[in-house]
Design a protein around this motif. Structure first.
Motif, mmCIF file in Angstrom:
data_model
loop_
_atom_site.group_PDB
_atom_site.id
_atom_site.type_symbol
_atom_site.label_atom_id
_atom_site.label_comp_id
_atom_site.label_asym_id
_atom_site.label_seq_id
_atom_site.Cartn_x
_atom_site.Cartn_y
_atom_site.Cartn_z
ATOM 1 N N GLY A 1 3.626 -29.045 -16.896
ATOM 2 C CA GLY A 1 3.026 -29.818 -15.455
ATOM 3 C C GLY A 1 3.785 -31.049 -14.703
ATOM 4 N N PHE A 2 3.572 -30.902 -13.827
ATOM 5 C CA PHE A 2 4.432 -32.790 -13.351
ATOM 6 C C PHE A 2 3.460 -33.376 -13.210
ATOM 7 C CE2 PHE A 2 2.862 -30.851 -8.896
ATOM 8 C CZ PHE A 2 2.488 -31.507 -7.919
ATOM 9 N N PRO A 3 1.789 -33.579 -12.888
ATOM 10 C CA PRO A 3 0.972 -34.165 -13.384
ATOM 11 C C PRO A 3 1.327 -34.772 -15.161
ATOM 12 C CG PRO A 3 -0.067 -32.549 -12.390
ATOM 13 C CD PRO A 3 1.374 -31.775 -12.914
ATOM 14 N N VAL A 4 1.109 -34.155 -15.821
ATOM 15 C CA VAL A 4 1.579 -34.670 -17.566
ATOM 16 C C VAL A 4 3.269 -35.481 -17.236
ATOM 17 C CG1 VAL A 4 2.378 -34.102 -19.784
ATOM 18 C CG2 VAL A 4 0.411 -32.473 -17.432
ATOM 19 N N ALA A 5 4.100 -34.971 -16.779
ATOM 20 C CA ALA A 5 5.190 -35.378 -16.307
ATOM 21 C C ALA A 5 5.517 -36.658 -15.751
ATOM 22 C CB ALA A 5 6.633 -34.212 -15.540
ATOM 23 N N ILE A 6 4.221 -37.534 -14.357
ATOM 24 C CA ILE A 6 4.103 -38.640 -13.875
ATOM 25 C C ILE A 6 3.395 -38.980 -14.877
ATOM 26 C CG2 ILE A 6 2.960 -39.358 -12.350
ATOM 27 C CD1 ILE A 6 3.549 -37.145 -10.645
ATOM 28 N N ALA A 7 2.850 -38.836 -15.831
ATOM 29 C CA ALA A 7 1.539 -39.620 -16.484
ATOM 30 C C ALA A 7 2.893 -40.293 -17.764
ATOM 31 C CB ALA A 7 0.436 -38.910 -17.449
ATOM 32 N N ASN A 8 3.595 -38.944 -18.356
ATOM 33 C CA ASN A 8 4.301 -39.876 -19.415
ATOM 34 C C ASN A 8 5.827 -40.020 -18.802
ATOM 35 O OD1 ASN A 8 3.144 -39.204 -22.487
ATOM 36 N ND2 ASN A 8 3.014 -37.377 -20.468
ATOM 37 N N ALA A 9 6.120 -40.034 -18.085
ATOM 38 C CA ALA A 9 6.751 -40.526 -17.421
ATOM 39 C C ALA A 9 8.302 -41.902 -18.448
ATOM 40 C CB ALA A 9 7.082 -41.224 -16.087
ATOM 41 N N ASN A 10 7.476 -42.998 -18.877
ATOM 42 C CA ASN A 10 7.793 -43.856 -19.190
ATOM 43 C C ASN A 10 9.009 -43.167 -20.995
ATOM 44 O OD1 ASN A 10 8.279 -45.993 -18.304
ATOM 45 N ND2 ASN A 10 6.730 -46.649 -18.822
ATOM 46 N N LEU A 11 7.936 -42.520 -21.277
ATOM 47 C CA LEU A 11 8.457 -42.029 -22.886
ATOM 48 C C LEU A 11 9.798 -41.024 -22.429
ATOM 49 C CD1 LEU A 11 4.923 -40.920 -23.720
ATOM 50 C CD2 LEU A 11 6.344 -42.828 -24.997
ATOM 51 N N ILE A 12 9.727 -39.770 -20.792
ATOM 52 C CA ILE A 12 10.857 -38.913 -20.707
ATOM 53 C C ILE A 12 11.983 -40.170 -20.772
ATOM 54 C CG2 ILE A 12 11.105 -37.521 -19.348
ATOM 55 C CD1 ILE A 12 8.518 -36.356 -18.909
ATOM 56 N N ARG A 13 11.513 -40.928 -19.549
ATOM 57 C CA ARG A 13 12.840 -41.916 -19.576
ATOM 58 C C ARG A 13 13.441 -42.155 -20.795
ATOM 59 N NH1 ARG A 13 14.953 -44.669 -15.133
ATOM 60 N NH2 ARG A 13 15.702 -46.445 -15.825
ATOM 61 N N ASN A 14 12.752 -42.474 -21.620
ATOM 62 C CA ASN A 14 13.350 -43.249 -22.734
ATOM 63 C C ASN A 14 14.006 -42.007 -23.750
ATOM 64 O OD1 ASN A 14 13.052 -45.914 -21.926
ATOM 65 N ND2 ASN A 14 10.766 -46.523 -22.388
ATOM 66 N N GLY A 15 13.487 -40.775 -23.923
ATOM 67 C CA GLY A 15 13.651 -39.525 -24.489
ATOM 68 C C GLY A 15 13.368 -39.905 -25.848
ATOM 69 N N ALA A 16 11.515 -40.619 -25.434
ATOM 70 C CA ALA A 16 11.002 -39.913 -26.634
ATOM 71 C C ALA A 16 10.072 -39.010 -26.478
ATOM 72 C CB ALA A 16 9.816 -41.679 -26.550
ATOM 73 N N LEU A 17 10.301 -38.058 -25.476
ATOM 74 C CA LEU A 17 8.939 -37.111 -25.297
ATOM 75 C C LEU A 17 10.043 -35.379 -24.951
ATOM 76 C CD1 LEU A 17 5.906 -35.617 -25.633
ATOM 77 C CD2 LEU A 17 5.752 -36.462 -23.559
ATOM 78 N N PRO A 18 10.820 -34.909 -26.152
ATOM 79 C CA PRO A 18 11.854 -33.745 -25.410
ATOM 80 C C PRO A 18 10.888 -33.192 -24.235
ATOM 81 C CG PRO A 18 11.287 -33.948 -27.804
ATOM 82 C CD PRO A 18 10.525 -34.861 -27.571
#
Length: 451
Positions: free
Chosen positions: A132-149
């Motif tokens: 869900g995009f609330p989860v994506a927002i909460a983990n935006a930094n990790l996603i941007r850095n590739g730490a959360l596939p």
């Protein structure tokens, strides 16, 4: 000596911008000069003055400081070649030959609504890859850095900025054409596009894109009113500096989103306290803009094979959904640049335009590509500037195109440049293509086919 040289260059660029003739307050070279000062001249001025060392700030001290003269030469040579290309008469001559026409309101609104719909769907699909995009927002930094596939459809992230393209078209219809027809519905769509654009900015977690993309509204306002409006400029600059200084802390604090606004505020306060305890200061603000200089040190000190035009080829391949098609592409230029500087793959440090030229073709590439880069800027500017008052959506497309052109200076790496600006490039190319198609010529064409 270097200190005086860079200070003189900054002053000369400011005076040049004030003195030169422009068809409007902001043109392509205006944005180029601003970012050239921020990304190259100002950091090197601070370095020469001893206020900051862009290499030590990365925790690396092995590069030869004697390359400062090479960097000085590269910075000035690149600028003069861009200027030579920009003021080349052929660029303006060919640009004037392109004739553009307005398009119907119905067609423009249809494109805007489609962009908004597609951006909303893309945001939803991308968010679902992480729950869900609330989860994506909460983990935006990790996603941007590739730490959360995420899942196999994470490539939909490339399309969320169509919300900005939609908002620009809707704004031109509301505030430039100032039509009263269906004003309430269009206003609702415009506000919806801004909401989706803001959410998209949170998901992408890119400070510079957020500042510039929203700043386009102000620049269009400057063009339309032919004034800088300090009462708006000053607050916008203060807000931009705040986002630059505390944007990362804010995006990190979004990890507290599951705990509500209190969780976000708590995370933000903790992050700010950590920064204050580590003596975060004005020097860190300068270092934010120092990555092109850091990349130049790497380009002149490291040993590598010239990349030629391979990065543009692999940048185009990167748009293919790799996980769905099982396509492998070469790692981008920024990956190796980051390896040279800090030896990590947790994030990427963009090369900036000049270092990208050196990585690709060394000094001949710097001269050739800088001239072509300036030529393209003048061609695009000339093609659009005569229609700023004739076509009501042109001011937004004009500034958006200038922004995209200047972004190549900012990023350098073709893959980063193309993926960041994909939605904007699609909007620009689509509108220019449609506006170049003359209805009466198409009618004659179809009549000929039917015979």
């Amino acid at each position: 000596m270097l200190l005086v040289t860079y200070l003189a260059a900054i002053i000369c660029l400011i005076l040049l911008e004030i003195a030169r003739n422009k068809i409007c307050k902001v043109d392509f070279l205006t944005l180029f000069n601003i970012f050239y000062i921020l990304l190259y001249l100002m950091p090197m001025f601070m370095f020469a003055s001893g206020i900051v060392d862009p290499i030590v700030s990365l925790g690396y001290t092995g590069y030869d400081r004697n390359t400062s003269l090479q960097i000085l030469t590269a910075i000035f040579l690149s600028y003069f070649m861009v200027l030579a290309g920009f003021y080349n008469q052929s660029a303006a001559k060919i640009g004037k030959q392109i004739k553009l026409n307005n398009i119907s309101d119905r067609k423009l609104l249809g494109i805007a609504v489609f962009f908004l719909f597609f951006a909303t769907i893309s945001l939803h699909v991308f968010g679902m890859q992480f729950g869900g995009f609330p989860v994506a927002i909460a983990n935006a930094n990790l996603i941007r850095n590739g730490a959360l596939p995420g899942g196999s459809l994470t490539f939909f992230k490339r399309f969320v900025y169509f919300s900005f393209s939609s908002s620009y078209l809707l704004a031109s219809y509301l505030f430039i054409k100032k039509t009263k027809k269906n004003k309430l519905k269009i206003s609702f769509l415009f506000l919806s596009s801004l909401v989706v654009a803001f959410i998209a900015s949170l998901v992408v977690a890119a400070r510079s894109t957020m500042i510039v993309s929203f700043g386009i509204f102000y620049l269009v306002y400057v063009i339309q009113t032919k004034k800088w409006h300090l009462k708006y400029l000053v607050p916008i600059m203060i807000l931009a500096i705040f986002i630059i200084l505390y944007g990362k802390a804010f995006f990190f604090s979004l990890s507290g989103l599951p705990d509500g606004y209190h969780g976000i505020a708590t995370k933000f306060s903790e992050t700010i306290r950590d920064k204050e305890s580590s003596n975060y200061s004005f020097v860190d603000l300068i270092n934010t803009f120092a990555y092109p200089i850091q990349s130049l040190y790497a380009a002149f000190n490291e040993t590598y094979e010239l990349r030629l035009l391979s990065d543009w080829y692999y940048a185009l391949l990167s748009f293919l959904p790799e996980r769905l098609l099982n396509v492998e592409t070469e790692l981008p230029m920024s990956y190796y640049n980051t390896q040279y500087l800090v030896n990590t793959d947790e994030f990427d440090i963009p090369t900036g335009y000049i270092a990208a030229c050196i990585y690709s073709f060394s000094w001949p590439g710097l001269v050739f590509f800088s001239f072509i880069y300036g030529w393209i800027g003048r061609y695009l500017q000339t093609m659009m500037q005569n229609y700023l008052s004739e076509i009501y959506w042109m001011p937004f497309i004009y500034i958006l195109t200038a922004k995209v052109w200047t972004d190549l200076l900012t990023y350098g790496d073709p893959q980063t440049f193309l993926q960041t600006n994909f939605c904007f490039l699609v909007a620009i190319v689509l509108l220019i293509f449609i506006s170049k198609t003359k209805p009466h010529k198409m009618k004659k064409y179809y009549e000929k086919l039917s015979r």
